[in-house]
Scaffold this active site. Structure first.
Site, PDB file in Angstrom:
ATOM      1  N   GLY A  42       0.831  -1.205   0.000  1.00 48.02           N
ATOM      2  CA  GLY A  42       0.000   0.000   0.000  1.00 48.02           C
ATOM      3  C   GLY A  42       0.860   1.248   0.000  1.00 48.02           C
ATOM      4  N   GLU A 140      -2.810  -7.108   1.429  1.00 46.57           N
ATOM      5  CA  GLU A 140      -2.059  -7.249   2.688  1.00 46.57           C
ATOM      6  C   GLU A 140      -2.875  -6.720   3.872  1.00 46.57           C
ATOM      7  OE1 GLU A 140       2.579  -7.461   1.260  1.00 46.57           O
ATOM      8  OE2 GLU A 140       1.813  -5.518   1.892  1.00 46.57           O
ATOM      9  N   ASN A 184      -0.003 -10.906 -11.077  1.00 45.29           N
ATOM     10  CA  ASN A 184       1.127 -11.443 -11.830  1.00 45.29           C
ATOM     11  C   ASN A 184       0.762 -12.892 -12.163  1.00 45.29           C
ATOM     12  OD1 ASN A 184       1.709 -13.024  -9.602  1.00 45.29           O
ATOM     13  ND2 ASN A 184       3.373 -11.726  -8.875  1.00 45.29           N
ATOM     14  N   GLY A 222       7.011  -8.099 -19.304  1.00 41.93           N
ATOM     15  CA  GLY A 222       6.092  -6.970 -19.475  1.00 41.93           C
ATOM     16  C   GLY A 222       4.707  -7.257 -18.925  1.00 41.93           C
ATOM     17  N   ASP A 250       4.453  -2.887  -7.453  1.00 41.44           N
ATOM     18  CA  ASP A 250       3.855  -1.685  -6.850  1.00 41.44           C
ATOM     19  C   ASP A 250       4.043  -0.481  -7.775  1.00 41.44           C
ATOM     20  OD1 ASP A 250       3.250  -3.244  -4.650  1.00 41.44           O
ATOM     21  OD2 ASP A 250       5.152  -2.793  -3.673  1.00 41.44           O
ATOM     22  N   ASN A 274       4.522   0.335 -17.295  1.00 37.83           N
ATOM     23  CA  ASN A 274       5.750  -0.380 -17.679  1.00 37.83           C
ATOM     24  C   ASN A 274       6.985   0.505 -17.540  1.00 37.83           C
ATOM     25  OD1 ASN A 274       5.020  -2.937 -18.296  1.00 37.83           O
ATOM     26  ND2 ASN A 274       5.243  -2.758 -20.506  1.00 37.83           N
TER      27      ASN A 274
HETATM   28  O1  RIB Z   1       5.733  -5.401  -3.098  1.00 39.25           O
HETATM   29  C1  RIB Z   1       6.830  -5.261  -2.258  1.00 39.25           C
HETATM   30  C2  RIB Z   1       6.379  -5.166  -0.841  1.00 39.25           C
HETATM   31  O2  RIB Z   1       5.790  -6.388  -0.474  1.00 39.25           O
HETATM   32  C3  RIB Z   1       7.469  -4.931   0.174  1.00 39.25           C
HETATM   33  O3  RIB Z   1       7.730  -3.567   0.395  1.00 39.25           O
HETATM   34  C4  RIB Z   1       6.981  -5.662   1.390  1.00 39.25           C
HETATM   35  O4  RIB Z   1       6.636  -4.830   2.458  1.00 39.25           O
HETATM   36  C5  RIB Z   1       5.784  -6.479   0.923  1.00 39.25           C
HETATM   37  O5  RIB Z   1       4.628  -5.912   1.345  1.00 39.25           O
END
Ligand code: RIB
Length: 304
Positions: A42, A140, A184, A222, A250, A274
């Site tokens: 996040g 998460e 993914n 990709g 992220d 990308n």
């Molecule tokens: O996507 C990477 C993240 O996954 C890390 O920063 C870790 O905290 C996990 O949440």
């Protein structure tokens, strides 16, 4: 034109152990370093958006320990609005233990205070979500909270993007509130019962069952999306030497959310995503690697 993105998700302290390679099962290898850096899918995505100069807000929960404090300091330094981040007493902040090698990473997350990101918290921040143009979430935080926030978002005509990581099985009663989903390949396998099929078959079957737009990230290859008639694959961008792939997903989601919030086409949004992830992997750290608008503009013809 709507542009406000709200990220509801995890804030973790990443304990990153770097080594030349991962140990085999039962093997011990010597590592090179251990670093403590703020992370969490996040927070990483919110920082990715901030670096692109997006109008964004971060929602989530931390504990009342030193890691929570460090995370708040980092957000302050990056001028991210911390007003709605909740600190809960007597709870440890989420932790991610990351094994980082030059090629890839493996992560174990202990959610800690992220589990206190409850539906009651969503009620507390309802106005923030309701006034967003795009709500971006990951897995998460509790799935029940994700569903509750999605329902609230759709009631208020907010576009929703879900990065389904770590993977969870989902049913249509949750998917119907998601506009864009970005697994993914391993997360896709958990979402589907036909993961061994080719991508074209997967997309066709997906579109028959769901209204959610599927965008699949393919790591160094990709990503892929459906343009209404065909699978479109967009190759990853090699924008420098790869140093750390942590947070590449992220960065992709931050770029995608940026484009969607600007009402760009999926193609344009995915191309930006990308570029953002291609730049992110050239630096160490999920958050430190997020490229700025200026970094992106070196590779982006129309300029952000
Ligand atoms: O996507 C990477 C993240 O996954 C890390 O920063 C870790 O905290 C996990 O949440």
């Amino acid at each position: 034109m709507g542009e406000r993105v709200v990220v509801l998700g995890s804030l973790n302290m990443d304990i990153v152990v770097s080594a030349a390679r991962k140990p085999e099962v039962g093997e011990t290898v010597l590592g090179e370093s251990v670093r403590y850096v703020p992370g969490g899918k996040g927070a990483n995505q919110a920082i990715g958006l901030k670096q692109l100069d997006a109008d964004k807000k971060m929602l989530g929960v931390i504990g009342d320990d030193i890691f929570g404090e460090k995370i708040m300091q980092q957000l302050h330094q990056l001028t991210i609005d911390r007003q709605h981040i909740k600190q809960v007493n007597g709870t440890a902040t989420g932790i991610a233990t990351i094994i980082h090698t030059p090629k890839d990473n493996s992560i174990i997350v202990v959610p800690g205070a992220n589990t206190a990101c409850t539906t009651a918290y969503v009620d507390e921040v309802e106005a923030v979500i309701a006034s967003a143009d795009v709500l971006l979430m990951q897995f998460e935080i509790p799935l029940e909270t994700v569903k509750y926030a999605l329902q609230l978002a759709k009631k208020n005509n907010v576009t929703t993007i879900v990065n389904p990581a770590p993977a969870q099985e989902l049913t249509e009663d949750l998917l119907r509130y998601i506009d864009y989903i970005t697994p993914n390949q391993s997360e896709l396998a958990v979402l589907l019962d036909n993961a061994n099929e080719d991508l074209e078959t997967i997309f066709k079957q997906w579109n028959r069952k769901h209204t959610t737009e599927l965008i699949v990230t393919l790591g160094e290859k990709g990503c892929a999306y459906w343009d209404g008639e065909n699978v479109i694959k967009i190759a990853a961008k090699q924008l420098g030497e790869v140093r750390d792939t942590t947070g590449a997903g992220d960065a992709f989601n931050a770029g995608l959310a940026y484009g969607i919030s600007k009402r760009w086409t999926i193609r344009q949004s995915v191309l930006l995503a990308n570029t953002v992830s291609g730049l992110a992997v050239t630096k160490f750290g999920a958050q430190a690697g997020m490229p700025t608008k200026q970094d992106v503009n070196r590779f982006w013809i129309n300029k952000l």
